[in-house]
Write a protein that holds these residues in place. Sequence first.
Motif, short mmCIF file in Angstrom:
data_model
loop_
_atom_site.label_atom_id
_atom_site.label_comp_id
_atom_site.label_asym_id
_atom_site.label_seq_id
_atom_site.Cartn_x
_atom_site.Cartn_y
_atom_site.Cartn_z
N ASP A 43 6.35 -3.09 -30.43
CA ASP A 43 6.35 -3.95 -31.62
C ASP A 43 7.70 -4.67 -31.70
N HIS A 99 8.85 -6.46 -33.83
CA HIS A 99 9.41 -6.49 -35.19
C HIS A 99 9.51 -5.08 -35.77
N GLY A 100 9.45 -4.08 -34.91
CA GLY A 100 9.47 -2.70 -35.38
C GLY A 100 10.86 -2.21 -35.70
N GLY A 114 11.64 -1.62 -31.88
CA GLY A 114 10.20 -1.48 -31.71
C GLY A 114 9.76 -0.63 -30.55
N GLN A 162 8.81 -1.25 -25.37
CA GLN A 162 8.62 -1.90 -26.66
C GLN A 162 7.14 -2.11 -26.94
N ARG A 188 -0.97 3.59 -30.51
CA ARG A 188 0.23 3.03 -29.87
C ARG A 188 0.50 3.68 -28.53
N LEU A 230 8.32 4.41 -33.19
CA LEU A 230 7.11 4.25 -33.99
C LEU A 230 6.22 5.49 -33.99
#
Length: 390
Positions: A236, A238-239, A248, A234, A311, A253
Amino acid sequence: MREPLHLRLLRLLRDLGPTSRAELADALAVPRPRLLAELERLVAAGYVAEAGLAASRGGRRSTLVELNPDLRFAAVDLGATSIDVEITNGRLEPVVAYAEPADIRSGPKVIMNRVDELLAKARIDGAYQRLTGIGIGVPGPVSFRDGIPVSPPIMPGWDRFPVREYLTREHGCPCVVDNDVNIMAVGEKHGGVAQAVNDFLFVKIGTGIGCGIHLSGEVYRGPAGCAGDIGHIQVDGHGPVCSCGNVGCLEALFSGAALGREALAAARSGTSSALAERFAAAGSVAAPDVAEGAGEGDVTCIRLIRDGGRRLGGVLAGLVSFANPSMIVIGGGLAQLGHILLAEIRSVVYRRSLPLATGNLPVVLSELGPRAGVTGAAVLASDQAFEQAT
C-alpha cells in the motif's frame, strides 16, 4: 558437488538411528571396506559408537552402530519477544527445553547473557557435559557466511554483533547463525509437514513477517543472506510507516504489532464488542484476543483476520507465480488465527495465481508449531558439527 562420505554417514545415523554396517553401505552406495574405515575413524573421533546386535532374522545377527549417545546440540530460537532453548541428543530428540519472554530490543549483551545462563542451567540440570554444536536463529537479516545480523529493523544494537564468534568462544564448539524463518523452514523439512517436499515456502507471521525459501532440498538465502524478507514488500503506497523506514510494507499492515494496533482501535471505538470487553477487563488487547473474538463470531475480529490474510495472500500469489513451490506452510505466532486466516490466504493465492501453479498446491499450517525454530536450529547445529568431524 557431492557431500563428503563422513557427512552423509553421520546424517544418516542421525535420521535413522542404530543401523547395521551393511545397511549403511547399501544406503550410501559405497564399498564396504571404505565404509568400515570411515566408521573406525568416526568412532575414534567420538562421533559414532557401537549399538549392540540387531534383532535376529534367523541367521547371524549383525552389529549396529549409532551416533555417540553423549553428543549434545543446543538449539536457540530468538524471537522479538521470546527465547526458546532446547538441548538435544545426536538424533535431535529433546533432552531439556526452556522458554521465556524476552525483548530483543534490550540488545545483544542482555539477550546473549540470558542464553548463556539458560545453557548453564541445562548443564547443571545434567542435560550435557559438553556441547557438540550450537544453532541459533535471530529475527532479522543474517549474513550466513559471517554469522552476524546485518541492519535488522527490529533489533536495535545488534547490527554486525558477532553472534557466531561469541557463542563459539563461550561454549567451545561450532556454531551456526541464521534468520529465524530459515531455521523454521529447516525444522519443518526435517520433522514437520514438509518432510516429503523439496520445494516449499515457509511463511512466519509474528512480530514481523518472513519467508523461508526451500528449493531443491536446500534453503535459498541469497548472496547477502536476506532472501525471503517479504515483510518489507510494499502492498500500500499510502500505508503506515514501517520499522524499516519505508511506507506501506506488508509487515506494517499485517503482523503482531499491526494487528494489536488495529484491535486496540476497535476496542476503544466500540466497533468490536468482544475486544471492548477484553480491553475493559485486562487493559490491553492483542492477537490472541482477536482469534478468540473471531471464534465467538465477532464480525470485526473476523474482518481484521481476513484483511490480513488478503494482504499476505496477494504477496504469496506473486511468489507462487515466480517460484512455483509445491507447498506453502504458515507458521509463527499469528498462525494461531487459524482457519479463517488460512482460508483467506488460500482464496487469494488460488484466485490470483495461474492454475498450473496452484493445481496441486497445499497451503497448510505448520505441523511443528512453536518447535519449528528449535528443531531447525538443532538440524543446522548438527550439520555444522558433522562437517567439521574430519
